[in-house]
Write an enzyme that holds these catalytic residues in place. Structure first.
Site, PDB file in Angstrom:
ATOM      1  N   ASP A 164       0.564  -1.250   0.052  1.00 12.43           N
ATOM      2  CA  ASP A 164       0.163   0.140  -0.097  1.00 12.43           C
ATOM      3  C   ASP A 164       1.023   1.291  -0.233  1.00 12.43           C
ATOM      4  O   ASP A 164       0.203   1.787  -0.982  1.00 12.43           O
ATOM      5  CB  ASP A 164      -1.348  -0.035   1.477  1.00 12.43           C
ATOM      6  CG  ASP A 164      -1.584  -1.299   1.045  1.00 12.43           C
ATOM      7  OD1 ASP A 164      -2.616  -0.624   0.112  1.00 12.43           O
ATOM      8  OD2 ASP A 164      -2.172  -2.098   1.714  1.00 12.43           O
ATOM      9  N   ARG A 220      -1.134   4.677  17.066  1.00 16.69           N
ATOM     10  CA  ARG A 220      -1.578   5.500  16.195  1.00 16.69           C
ATOM     11  C   ARG A 220      -1.464   6.989  16.298  1.00 16.69           C
ATOM     12  O   ARG A 220      -0.894   7.216  15.485  1.00 16.69           O
ATOM     13  CB  ARG A 220      -3.098   5.119  15.118  1.00 16.69           C
ATOM     14  CG  ARG A 220      -3.253   3.995  14.661  1.00 16.69           C
ATOM     15  CD  ARG A 220      -2.107   3.993  13.105  1.00 16.69           C
ATOM     16  NE  ARG A 220      -1.896   2.530  12.831  1.00 16.69           N
ATOM     17  CZ  ARG A 220      -0.894   1.232  12.154  1.00 16.69           C
ATOM     18  NH1 ARG A 220      -0.094   1.805  13.514  1.00 16.69           N
ATOM     19  NH2 ARG A 220      -0.932   0.887  12.248  1.00 16.69           N
ATOM     20  N   ASP A 278      -7.945   2.765  10.979  1.00 18.92           N
ATOM     21  CA  ASP A 278      -6.964   3.866  11.078  1.00 18.92           C
ATOM     22  C   ASP A 278      -6.360   5.028  10.861  1.00 18.92           C
ATOM     23  O   ASP A 278      -5.717   6.537  11.121  1.00 18.92           O
ATOM     24  CB  ASP A 278      -5.076   3.013  10.834  1.00 18.92           C
ATOM     25  CG  ASP A 278      -5.078   1.585  11.716  1.00 18.92           C
ATOM     26  OD1 ASP A 278      -4.920   2.181  12.634  1.00 18.92           O
ATOM     27  OD2 ASP A 278      -4.369   0.922  11.147  1.00 18.92           O
ATOM     28  N   SER A 286      -3.078  -9.650   7.125  1.00 18.76           N
ATOM     29  CA  SER A 286      -2.638  -8.388   7.371  1.00 18.76           C
ATOM     30  C   SER A 286      -1.992  -8.271   8.758  1.00 18.76           C
ATOM     31  O   SER A 286      -3.105  -8.687   9.312  1.00 18.76           O
ATOM     32  CB  SER A 286      -3.953  -7.035   6.998  1.00 18.76           C
ATOM     33  OG  SER A 286      -3.349  -6.277   7.505  1.00 18.76           O
TER      34      SER A 286
HETATM   35  N1  ARG Z   1      -8.512  -3.764  14.378  1.00 22.95           N
HETATM   36  C1  ARG Z   1      -7.703  -3.301  15.170  1.00 22.95           C
HETATM   37  C2  ARG Z   1      -7.645  -1.511  15.255  1.00 22.95           C
HETATM   38  O1  ARG Z   1      -8.398  -1.109  14.799  1.00 22.95           O
HETATM   39  C3  ARG Z   1      -6.154  -3.763  14.950  1.00 22.95           C
HETATM   40  C4  ARG Z   1      -5.782  -3.658  13.144  1.00 22.95           C
HETATM   41  C5  ARG Z   1      -4.859  -3.967  12.783  1.00 22.95           C
HETATM   42  N2  ARG Z   1      -4.238  -4.294  11.683  1.00 22.95           N
HETATM   43  C6  ARG Z   1      -4.147  -5.014  10.737  1.00 22.95           C
HETATM   44  N3  ARG Z   1      -4.011  -5.125   9.855  1.00 22.95           N
HETATM   45  N4  ARG Z   1      -3.955  -6.091  11.697  1.00 22.95           N
HETATM   46  O2  ARG Z   1      -6.859  -1.784  16.516  1.00 22.95           O
END
Ligand code: ARG
Length: 430
Positions: free
Chosen positions: A13, A92, A121, A170
């Site tokens: 990405d 984040r 995110d 992912s």
């Molecule tokens: N669902 C979690 C969050 O929004 C983690 C996201 C992590 N990303 C991944 N590619 N698994 O905080």
């Protein structure tokens, strides 16, 4: 000369974002920023290599200490969201703030991330970035890119995309948690095998004890006691024997020790901010251990009403953290309450790792709201309170309920009794 700072991981990405920021958004130059919140070394190597192959000016910012400190704030707030200890969510805002700093230092006019339009995110990044007046760009979302399109585009442009992070799932890893989603895991009924886990082994029959020291709700020391419970008792009665560790070391060590016992796996049907449900698998051995130790110490030290009210506070804290809004005024206010309660959360907790669990099996504090002699079956009285003093309380206990039950019985009599009486009466008269 216009410049844009891109949150860069070296994955597919963010790699395709580099030429797109020039072609589609008209920037003259892109700089890539990778923020270290405890990802595996291999991810930095991948980012470095990809940046080099792209001819991308690339910066790495170490934010591990800051991130670990925030994770320990999360411990004080017993923070989880639907069973997930919030690793990605807590990281984040820190990542976004670091990128903003680098962007400002390099006179950037834009900030870009490679998030899709489906996840959390994008919201967490932009909440921080939109405080600045730089342009915020989300190429993957705005150009509605799919993975398929990205792969073709990368091949066409001869972009350096390797396997690594772009394997079957992912994955997002930092000190606090490793999150795995996508591919077969998108099917909620799919039962994953051991291959999705990297931090945790399948639980063995073995056990191990650790002692964790807390100061004002912050875990500050760790003693790995081995497999013998009596050793742990000896350790507890001797002075505070634990080794003082800084937050990063503490978390890294516990991830290894607890991870070896299969502690801290979770499989969550997660309600994301946009409303989508997504299945996410997590590993978080240190988080699980520290959270259960902290709760055990709070249970010893806080009063019943502090504990039940703090549940509400903790829940709100976790929701804001999930939203990436850890600097919201509400959080500051909640932390006022948390700080007050944590001033007594000092002591040690013994944790037993067994069968994938981290269970508190002993706790000690000089501020315990607990009196062994008061609770004991072996003592007659505590100070001037004698056992028989409870008699009066016992007589009162449930008093309103007794009155209400009488009223309920009367109501039942009134309802069933009166129509019958009326009918009987009517017949008598006829
Ligand atoms: N669902 C979690 C969050 O929004 C983690 C996201 C992590 N990303 C991944 N590619 N698994 O905080």
């Amino acid at each position: 000369m216009t410049r844009v700072a891109l949150a860069f991981s070296g994955g597919l990405d963010t790699t395709v974002c580099v030429p797109l920021l020039e072609e589609e958004y008209g920037y003259d130059e892109v700089i890539g920023v990778t923020v270290d919140v405890g990802q595996p070394k291999s991810e930095f190597a991948e980012a470095e290599e990809t940046a080099e192959a792209l001819g991308l000016e690339h910066y790495v910012v170490d934010a591990r200490a800051e991130f670990a400190a925030l994770c320990l704030e999360a411990v004080r707030a017993n923070a989880t969201y639907q069973g997930y200890p919030l690793g990605t969510a807590l990281a984040r805002p820190i990542i976004a703030a670091k990128i903003l700093e680098v962007a400002a230092e390099h006179d950037c006019e834009g900030l870009a991330h490679g998030c899709t339009g489906k996840g959390n995110d994008q919201l967490r990044f932009e909440a921080v970035w939109r405080d600045s007046d730089m342009e915020v760009i989300a190429p993957v979302r705005e150009l509605a890119l799919t993975r398929e399109w990205e792969k073709e585009y990368a091949a066409e442009k001869d972009l350096p995309v390797q396997g690594g992070n772009e394997g079957d799932w992912s994955i997002d890893t930092n000190l606090w948690s490793r999150a795995v989603e996508g591919n077969e895991l998108e099917e909620p009924g799919y039962v994953p095998g051991e291959e999705i886990y990297e931090w945790t082994s399948e639980p063995t029959g073995e056990t191990e004890f650790v002692e964790i020291g807390f100061e004002e709700g912050y875990p500050v020391s760790l003693d790995v006691l081995g497999s013998d419970a009596s050793e742990s008792q000896a350790g507890a009665s001797a002075s505070d024997a634990g080794e003082a560790l800084d937050p990063v070391e503490l978390i890294e060590t516990l991830n290894e020790v607890a991870g070896a016992h299969g502690v801290g796996r979770s499989d969550v049907m997660e309600d994301r901010m946009l409303g989508l449900k997504v299945r996410e698998n997590y590993e978080h051995p240190a988080a699980t251990t520290l959270l259960s130790a902290h709760e055990a110490l709070e249970a010893l030290v806080l009063t019943q009403e502090e504990r039940s009210f703090k549940k509400l506070i903790d829940q709100q804290w976790a929701e804001k953290a999930y939203e990436g809004l850890i600097d919201a005024p509400l959080v500051t206010a909640l932390e006022g309450f948390i700080d007050k309660t944590q001033s007594r959360v000092t002591g040690t907790v013994t944790i037993k790792f067994e069968g994938g669990q981290a269970r508190a099996v002993g706790r000690e504090s000089e501020y315990a709201a607990y009196s062994a002699s008061a609770a004991s079956f072996d003592t007659e009285s505590v100070g001037d309170i004698a056992q028989e003093d409870a008699t009066g309380v016992a007589k009162y206990h449930g008093f309103q309920r007794r009155l209400a039950k009488g009223a309920i019985d009367k109501l039942a009599d009134d309802e069933s009794g009166s129509p019958e009486l009326a009918t009987d009466g009517g017949e008598d008269e006829a």
